[in-house]
Each structure stands twice: as C-alpha cells, then as structure tokens.
Scaffold this active site. Sequence first.
Site, short mmCIF file in Angstrom:
data_model
loop_
_atom_site.label_atom_id
_atom_site.label_comp_id
_atom_site.label_asym_id
_atom_site.label_seq_id
_atom_site.Cartn_x
_atom_site.Cartn_y
_atom_site.Cartn_z
N SER A 108 0.84 -1.20 0.00
CA SER A 108 0.00 0.00 0.00
C SER A 108 0.87 1.25 0.00
O SER A 108 2.09 1.18 0.14
CB SER A 108 -0.91 0.01 1.24
OG SER A 108 -0.16 0.30 2.41
N SER A 110 0.78 3.76 2.24
CA SER A 110 0.75 4.47 3.52
C SER A 110 2.11 5.00 3.95
O SER A 110 2.18 5.87 4.81
CB SER A 110 0.18 3.55 4.61
OG SER A 110 1.09 2.51 4.92
N LYS A 165 5.05 0.75 9.55
CA LYS A 165 4.87 2.17 9.83
C LYS A 165 6.15 2.70 10.48
O LYS A 165 7.09 1.95 10.74
CB LYS A 165 3.69 2.40 10.79
CG LYS A 165 2.37 1.76 10.37
CD LYS A 165 1.73 2.42 9.18
CE LYS A 165 0.42 1.73 8.80
NZ LYS A 165 -0.16 2.31 7.56
N SER A 269 -3.08 7.05 5.70
CA SER A 269 -2.50 5.94 6.47
C SER A 269 -3.42 5.55 7.61
O SER A 269 -3.85 6.41 8.40
CB SER A 269 -1.12 6.35 7.02
OG SER A 269 -0.64 5.37 7.92
#
Length: 304
Positions: A108, A110, A165, A269
């Site tokens: 993704s 994010s 993250k 995100s």
Amino acid sequence: MNLQFILGNFALILFVAMVLTGIVWCLDVFYFARQRRAAADAALAAFDARNAKLSTEGIKVDNTSRQSIEAAILRQPTWIEYSGSFFPVIALVFILRSFLYEPFKIPSGSMVPTLVIGDLILVNKFTYGIRLPVLNQKIIDVNDPQRGDVMVFKYPDDMAQDYIKRVVGIPGDKITYENKRLTVNGQEVKYTALPDFLDEESPVYHKQYMEGLTGVPHRILNDEGKAVINIDQVKNFPHREGCTYTVDKFTCIVPPGNYFMMGDNRDNSSDSRYWGFVPNKNIVGKAFFVWMNLGSLGRIGSIH
C-alpha cells in the site's frame, strides 16, 4: 488458532514443513537406510554364493549385475528422496528468515514517499531482540525501537497481517498531532517544506516536508483540506483512555511496552491514530533496505 491465521502465517507453514521433512530425513538416516543396507548385504551375499556354486560347477558367471543389484536396493523411495533434499533448504530458509532477515513486499501507499507500492524490502529480525519463531516470544533483549525507526509488526486487530509504519512514540511519550504537526513530550518537531510530491499511483500532488523527528529526518506527505483525523473511524482500542481526540488535534500518552506508529503518508495511512498502540509482542523487526522494485530499479537502497 483459525485457518486464516495459519494461511497468513508463512513462518508457521515453513516450520511445519521443516519438521515433517526433518522427521523423514532422520528416519531415513537412522532406520530406513540401515534396512536398505541390510537388505542389500543379504542380496549380495546370496548373489555371491550362487556365483561361487556356479563357478565350482565350471559355469562361467557374470559379475557385472552385482553393482546394479546393490544400487537398486539402496535407492531411496521417491518420497524419501524429495523430503531429504528439501529438508536442508527449508531449514536454512527458516533459520535465516526467523533470526536474521525476512523479505516483505510493500502492498500500500501508507509509507509514501519513504516506501512505495511494489518495494521489496528486507527486515532485520535481531535488531530488537531474538524471538522464538512462530510464537514471536522474545528470549534475548538486544535493542528497543527508537523514534524514527521504520518497523514491521503484527497488526493488533489481526495477527495474520504484517503492517509497516514509522515509530513516532516510545513507551512514556506524550504524542500530540495538531495542524498536521507533531509534538513529542512538549518538543515541537521541526518541518522543512520540500517541492510537492507527485504520487504516480493516483496521480495527484501532495505537500511534502522533511520531518526532523528526534534527529531522524525523513520525508512525509500531507494533503491540504483533509482533516487531521476522522474521529468516526477511531476504534475502541486498548489504553484509549490515554488519548484525547478533537476534530483538528489528538494527544496520546504511550503506555509501557507499547509504541505509537504513523505512516509517512500522513493523510492516507491507517495507523495508531485509528487502531491504537503496538505492543512489544507484535514486533517483527526493523526495515532497513529496499532490495528490489521491478517497476523502478532506482528504488534500491537503504531505508531512512
């Protein structure tokens, strides 16, 4: 432990495969191979006795088939041969990805611009301590995650999913996010404006900044016009009582043994703002290198 968890946990599948092939390999080395050897010795003894008798009777014997008889009896069955061949390979892969380095693919956007869709990354599995495979139980402490680290972890709401993250808050930190700017323990994080970033997946332009999070500068993206947080999407996660939310601001105190994570693509995100803190037991490792992106070879390099 449900089927979805099993299918989503490659380490568990690899562990089961290693155990099964290892059992077959051990059985062959310590039992089946000895049986085949004994059977071959008996067959060869009978073959030699028969040839000796024929020789005493003046009949010419042919010894060329002796080796073929031995080879045929000693030959491993196909299922044992394949298992024995796969075992050392599976064991090596299991050890490497469990204790040293594990590959992941970014699914993704994010973490754009730090990481983009299609990046193939390596994660250091021992930076944050040695953990038991499958169980993910830490047995040896090494280092703790630091602010600014890009970390892979098990998604708290679904342990079968791996998320990536940036560590924004460590245990005890007071994190405030207001007007799309971070404040950590009362210290405002410095931001430097950069040229707008073109997201080729969309394609749209995003406001881009260099964020100096406790001495770990990295690029982040913001979208003008989007709210700091969509309160309706915030879940009732553990330790939420340590957080306060408004339309344009939130503040969280990170509880012991937990970490506050945010994506670098801040307005696109799903992270700790919405589903809460990441406990130490969920940590997988530290992302440190992009080793391939088939769509852009220039992406290869260290992760900052």
